[in-house]
Design a protein around this motif. Structure first.
Motif, short mmCIF file in Angstrom:
data_model
loop_
_atom_site.label_atom_id
_atom_site.label_comp_id
_atom_site.label_asym_id
_atom_site.label_seq_id
_atom_site.Cartn_x
_atom_site.Cartn_y
_atom_site.Cartn_z
N GLU A 4 0.85 -1.19 0.00
CA GLU A 4 0.00 0.00 0.00
C GLU A 4 0.88 1.23 0.00
O GLU A 4 1.97 1.23 0.59
N ARG A 5 0.40 2.28 -0.65
CA ARG A 5 1.15 3.52 -0.64
C ARG A 5 1.25 4.05 0.78
O ARG A 5 0.25 4.12 1.50
N ILE A 6 2.46 4.42 1.15
CA ILE A 6 2.68 4.90 2.52
C ILE A 6 1.81 6.11 2.82
O ILE A 6 1.31 6.28 3.94
N THR A 7 1.60 6.95 1.83
CA THR A 7 0.79 8.16 2.04
C THR A 7 -0.67 7.84 2.32
O THR A 7 -1.41 8.67 2.85
N GLU A 8 -1.10 6.62 1.98
CA GLU A 8 -2.50 6.25 2.19
C GLU A 8 -2.75 5.57 3.53
O GLU A 8 -3.89 5.37 3.92
N VAL A 9 -1.66 5.23 4.23
CA VAL A 9 -1.80 4.51 5.50
C VAL A 9 -2.65 5.29 6.49
O VAL A 9 -3.52 4.72 7.16
N ASN A 10 -2.40 6.58 6.62
CA ASN A 10 -3.16 7.40 7.56
C ASN A 10 -3.85 8.56 6.86
O ASN A 10 -4.03 9.64 7.42
N ALA A 11 -4.23 8.34 5.61
CA ALA A 11 -4.85 9.41 4.82
C ALA A 11 -6.16 9.90 5.43
O ALA A 11 -6.51 11.08 5.31
N TRP A 12 -6.88 9.01 6.12
CA TRP A 12 -8.18 9.40 6.67
C TRP A 12 -8.08 10.51 7.71
O TRP A 12 -9.04 11.24 7.95
N ILE A 13 -6.88 10.65 8.32
CA ILE A 13 -6.69 11.72 9.30
C ILE A 13 -6.90 13.09 8.65
O ILE A 13 -7.39 14.03 9.26
N LYS A 14 -6.53 13.16 7.35
CA LYS A 14 -6.67 14.42 6.60
C LYS A 14 -7.86 14.36 5.65
O LYS A 14 -7.88 15.01 4.60
N ASN A 15 -8.86 13.58 6.04
CA ASN A 15 -10.11 13.48 5.28
C ASN A 15 -9.92 12.96 3.86
O ASN A 15 -10.56 13.43 2.91
N SER A 16 -9.03 11.99 3.71
CA SER A 16 -8.83 11.35 2.42
C SER A 16 -9.07 9.86 2.59
O SER A 16 -8.53 9.23 3.50
N PHE A 17 -9.91 9.28 1.70
CA PHE A 17 -10.27 7.87 1.81
C PHE A 17 -9.94 7.15 0.52
O PHE A 17 -10.39 7.56 -0.56
N ALA A 18 -9.15 6.09 0.64
CA ALA A 18 -8.75 5.33 -0.54
C ALA A 18 -9.37 3.94 -0.49
O ALA A 18 -9.26 3.23 0.53
N PHE A 19 -10.01 3.53 -1.56
CA PHE A 19 -10.63 2.20 -1.65
C PHE A 19 -10.03 1.46 -2.85
O PHE A 19 -10.00 1.99 -3.97
N LYS A 20 -9.53 0.25 -2.62
CA LYS A 20 -8.93 -0.56 -3.67
C LYS A 20 -9.71 -1.85 -3.85
O LYS A 20 -9.70 -2.72 -2.97
N ASP A 21 -10.41 -1.93 -4.94
CA ASP A 21 -11.20 -3.12 -5.25
C ASP A 21 -12.09 -3.51 -4.08
O ASP A 21 -12.12 -4.66 -3.64
N ILE A 22 -12.83 -2.54 -3.58
CA ILE A 22 -13.70 -2.74 -2.42
C ILE A 22 -15.15 -2.82 -2.87
O ILE A 22 -15.60 -2.04 -3.72
N ALA A 23 -15.90 -3.77 -2.32
CA ALA A 23 -17.32 -3.92 -2.64
C ALA A 23 -18.09 -2.69 -2.16
O ALA A 23 -17.77 -2.10 -1.12
N LEU A 24 -19.09 -2.31 -2.95
CA LEU A 24 -19.85 -1.10 -2.64
C LEU A 24 -20.44 -1.09 -1.22
O LEU A 24 -20.37 -0.07 -0.54
N PRO A 25 -21.02 -2.21 -0.72
CA PRO A 25 -21.56 -2.19 0.64
C PRO A 25 -20.48 -1.85 1.68
O PRO A 25 -20.78 -1.15 2.66
N ASN A 26 -19.26 -2.33 1.47
CA ASN A 26 -18.19 -2.02 2.42
C ASN A 26 -17.74 -0.56 2.32
O ASN A 26 -17.36 0.05 3.32
N ILE A 27 -17.78 -0.03 1.11
CA ILE A 27 -17.48 1.40 0.96
C ILE A 27 -18.51 2.22 1.72
O ILE A 27 -18.17 3.19 2.42
#
Length: 315
Positions: free
Chosen positions: A225-248
């Motif tokens: 995983e990209r290191i920048t995405e590990v804690n992206a949610w702290i800065k209101n950024s959400f990354a989804f990789k091949d995630i089912a819509l219900p889980n999103i």
């Protein structure tokens, strides 16, 4: 008593101990095992030093000395035991966040925790030097752990146990989601499975590695995983990789404090790769609609914070 008061007549070794102990003697006699053992030691010394022949008068004086020494010794051991630190039960603290809420916490060892929405963290009021720094997490959190090789830092989250010495990493552990994850930003992280009281090592993670643990199957996978995405949610950024819509939608519910209502099971098969940064929930929904080829439709009820979703699916 005069015999004892005169250092010239008294045994020098006992005189010093006795004088100090007598002054500190308490009114109550201590019959603890420690006191009894100490008394036995004194008796042994007395037997070793006792002359073979004594006059009646000398024996009387010596007997008087023994009585006082015994009393002083018991008082001394009572005083000594009173100085021992009394064990204090460690208090535990906890913080629970609501939907749409995230907080920054400072632990007793100065480690920093960013606690995600709808999460709960429990930790002791203080960490003992040289002992494990154990805490418990339900939900999501990003940790910046203060380095301490003598006091490993352990996060318990359901059946998953994460152990570090000093590093930064993210844990995603919402029980209802069925999948937990650990992603590393810096340092090394050891992940184990705690099942039925038995600890099984799963993997050692380094920066950019992510472990996904499946609760029902009790298995796991490791990916990059990209290191920048590990804690992206702290800065209101959400990354989804091949995630089912219900889980999103589950993640969006927590972070935007909304509720999704899916009107058809056809949408369960939809999977997306997407990153949303500083987007409003209406912008996020519009991007999902576009990514589905406009097959997904939605309606936002702002007053009730409800989003109704339907459509033909993504096939």
């Amino acid at each position: 008593m005069e015999y004892l008061a005169d250092p010239a007549n008294a045994d020098s070794e006992f005189h010093g101990v006795m004088e100090k102990a007598w002054a500190e003697q308490k009114s109550e006699t201590d019959h603890s095992l420690t006191a009894v053992q100490g008394l036995a030691e004194i008796w042994n010394k007395v037997e070793e030093r006792k002359p073979q022949i004594r006059s009646s008068f000398s024996l009387l004086k010596y007997a008087a000395a023994i009585v006082v020494i015994i009393s002083a010794a018991l008082g001394w051991y009572t005083f000594k035991n009173a100085q021992q630190p009394i064990p204090i039960d460690v208090a535990f603290l906890s913080k629970t966040t609501q939907k749409g809420e995230k907080v920054k916490l400072i632990l007793p060892d100065s480690s920093v925790v960013y606690l995600g929405t709808g999460s709960k963290l429990t930790w002791p009021s203080h960490f003992a030097k040289g002992k494990l720094r154990s805490i418990r997490l339900e939900g999501e959190a990003f940790f910046e752990v203060k380095h301490d090789t003598k006091s490993p830092f352990i996060v318990h989250s359901g059946q998953m146990q994460t152990r570090v010495l000093g590093t930064s990493f993210n844990i995603y552990a919402y029980p209802k989601d069925g999948t937990f994850s650990v992603a590393v930003r810096t340092g090394k992280v050891g992940v184990s499975e705690n099942r039925d009281g038995k600890l099984k090592h799963l993997s050692l993670l380094t920066p950019g590695m992510k472990l996904l643990y499946h609760l029902k199957a009790h298995d796991y996978t490791v990916s990059n995983e990209r290191i920048t995405e590990v804690n992206a949610w702290i800065k209101n950024s959400f990354a989804f990789k091949d995630i089912a819509l219900p889980n999103i939608f589950k993640s969006l519910e927590r972070y935007y404090n909304v509720h999704f209502e899916l009107k058809t099971n056809k949408l369960n098969q939809c999977r997306f790769n997407a990153t949303f940064t500083n987007k409003s929930i209406s912008d996020v929904m519009e991007e999902i609609r576009v990514m589905s080829g406009k097959k997904i439709k939605y309606k936002i009820d702002t007053a009730n914070k409800t989003i109704t979703v339907w459509g033909e699916g993504c096939q």
